[in-house]
Design a protein around this motif. Structure first.
Motif, short mmCIF file in Angstrom:
data_model
loop_
_atom_site.label_atom_id
_atom_site.label_comp_id
_atom_site.label_asym_id
_atom_site.label_seq_id
_atom_site.Cartn_x
_atom_site.Cartn_y
_atom_site.Cartn_z
N CYS A 164 -9.06 -5.18 -5.36
CA CYS A 164 -7.68 -4.96 -4.57
C CYS A 164 -7.74 -5.29 -3.26
N ALA A 165 -8.79 -4.91 -2.57
CA ALA A 165 -9.00 -4.98 -1.05
C ALA A 165 -8.98 -6.48 -0.73
N ARG A 166 -9.58 -7.42 -1.91
CA ARG A 166 -9.80 -8.75 -1.59
C ARG A 166 -8.45 -9.32 -1.74
N ALA A 167 -7.70 -8.75 -2.79
CA ALA A 167 -6.34 -9.42 -3.01
C ALA A 167 -5.36 -8.99 -1.67
N GLN A 168 -5.62 -8.01 -1.11
CA GLN A 168 -4.77 -7.41 -0.15
C GLN A 168 -5.14 -8.22 1.08
N SER A 169 -6.29 -8.72 1.20
CA SER A 169 -6.82 -9.46 2.28
C SER A 169 -6.38 -10.98 2.44
N VAL A 170 -6.02 -11.50 1.29
CA VAL A 170 -5.55 -12.81 1.01
C VAL A 170 -3.99 -12.65 1.18
N ILE A 171 -3.40 -11.52 0.63
CA ILE A 171 -1.78 -11.60 0.92
C ILE A 171 -1.47 -11.24 2.59
N ASN A 172 -2.47 -10.82 3.15
CA ASN A 172 -2.32 -10.31 4.57
C ASN A 172 -2.73 -11.48 5.44
N ALA A 173 -3.32 -12.60 4.66
CA ALA A 173 -3.60 -13.57 5.68
C ALA A 173 -2.73 -14.67 6.06
N ASN A 226 2.07 -15.14 6.34
CA ASN A 226 3.28 -14.42 6.49
C ASN A 226 4.29 -14.65 5.61
N LEU A 227 3.91 -15.08 4.47
CA LEU A 227 4.60 -15.52 3.20
C LEU A 227 5.50 -14.00 2.67
N VAL A 228 4.49 -12.84 2.65
CA VAL A 228 5.03 -11.86 1.98
C VAL A 228 5.67 -10.96 3.32
N PHE A 229 6.61 -10.05 3.29
CA PHE A 229 7.14 -9.35 4.18
C PHE A 229 6.08 -8.20 4.29
N PRO A 230 6.13 -7.63 5.65
CA PRO A 230 5.26 -6.49 5.49
C PRO A 230 5.74 -5.11 4.91
N ASN A 231 6.89 -5.08 4.41
CA ASN A 231 7.33 -3.95 3.82
C ASN A 231 7.02 -4.16 2.28
N GLU A 232 7.05 -5.55 1.90
CA GLU A 232 6.53 -5.69 0.45
C GLU A 232 5.09 -5.57 0.64
N LYS A 233 4.34 -5.75 1.44
CA LYS A 233 2.75 -5.63 1.61
C LYS A 233 2.48 -4.01 1.27
N MET A 234 3.41 -3.28 2.06
CA MET A 234 3.19 -1.87 2.11
C MET A 234 3.42 -1.42 0.74
N ARG A 235 4.55 -1.75 0.04
CA ARG A 235 4.94 -1.39 -1.47
C ARG A 235 3.64 -1.74 -2.29
N LEU A 236 3.04 -2.72 -1.96
CA LEU A 236 1.82 -3.04 -3.03
C LEU A 236 0.62 -2.08 -2.66
N GLY A 237 0.47 -1.97 -1.25
CA GLY A 237 -0.59 -1.02 -1.00
C GLY A 237 -0.36 0.36 -1.57
N ASP A 238 0.78 0.76 -1.33
CA ASP A 238 1.07 1.99 -2.03
C ASP A 238 0.97 2.19 -3.69
N GLY A 239 1.36 1.30 -4.26
CA GLY A 239 1.10 0.96 -5.61
C GLY A 239 -0.50 1.04 -6.19
N ARG A 269 -2.59 2.50 -4.58
CA ARG A 269 -3.23 3.91 -4.34
C ARG A 269 -2.80 4.87 -5.46
N THR A 270 -1.81 4.49 -6.19
CA THR A 270 -1.44 5.24 -7.53
C THR A 270 -2.52 5.48 -8.35
N THR A 271 -2.40 6.66 -9.25
CA THR A 271 -3.41 6.93 -10.35
C THR A 271 -3.15 5.62 -11.50
N GLY A 272 -4.62 4.88 -11.40
CA GLY A 272 -4.62 3.81 -12.59
C GLY A 272 -4.09 2.49 -11.82
#
Length: 165
Positions: free
Chosen positions: A19-28, A30-43, A45-48
């Motif tokens: 997940c950390a690597r996937a987030q690093s790629v997506i953060n590299a 500007n194709l995905v809006f910051p709020n959408e990146k945050m939604r992924l990050g929040d997701g 952190r959910t159980t499972g």
């Protein structure tokens, strides 16, 4: 993540690392809006969430099932994490295989489809019908733009952004 490394991380239960690597790629980019990146990050952190995302992403990128089933499985995992947005659903296959996949920015894609007279069958939640329609749009655009010699669908995405935005 290469298929070999990704598989070894899955076997070792290193879902947080995936997940950390996937987030690093997506953060590299500007194709995905910051709020959408945050939604992924929040997701994530959910159980499972990390395990479900990791397995679904591996299947999406490296699975052997037909792509439709792999895409729908990934979209379902994103839905379960409340992170089901088009940019996240299409980002990873677009970067992994830009010769065959496309990144869907809703506004730009809808405008281009309308301009070309193609029904995008757009729905806000990622689904196969819309994605399949996007791929048809790409096929048609590649034919129209053949003289410009786009290298892949990254070039096509740039064209869409410039023309339809």
């Amino acid at each position: 993540l290469s298929a070999k490394r990704f598989r070894s991380f899955l076997r070792a239960g290193k879902h947080d690392e995936i997940c950390a690597r996937a987030q690093s790629v997506i953060n590299a980019t500007n194709l995905v809006f910051p709020n959408e990146k945050m939604r992924l990050g929040d997701g994530l952190r959910t159980t499972g969430g990390p395990e479900r995302f990791s397995v679904a992403l591996f299947e999406l990128l490296y699975g052997t099932a037909p792509f439709r089933a792999r895409f729908e499985g990934f979209a379902s995992a994103l839905e379960d994490m409340d992170a089901a947005v088009w940019t996240v659903a299409t980002y990873f296959p677009f970067l992994a295989a830009p010769d065959e996949h496309m990144f869907l920015k809703p506004l730009v894609s809808r405008r281009m489809a309308a301009a070309r007279g193609i029904e995008l069958n757009y729905a806000s939640n990622p689904n196969w019908l819309t994605y399949e329609s996007l791929l048809l749009l790409c096929d048609r655009l590649e034919d129209v733009l053949a003289d410009l010699k786009p290298r892949d669908r990254i070039d096509l995405q740039s064209f869409l952004w410039c023309v339809a935005m």
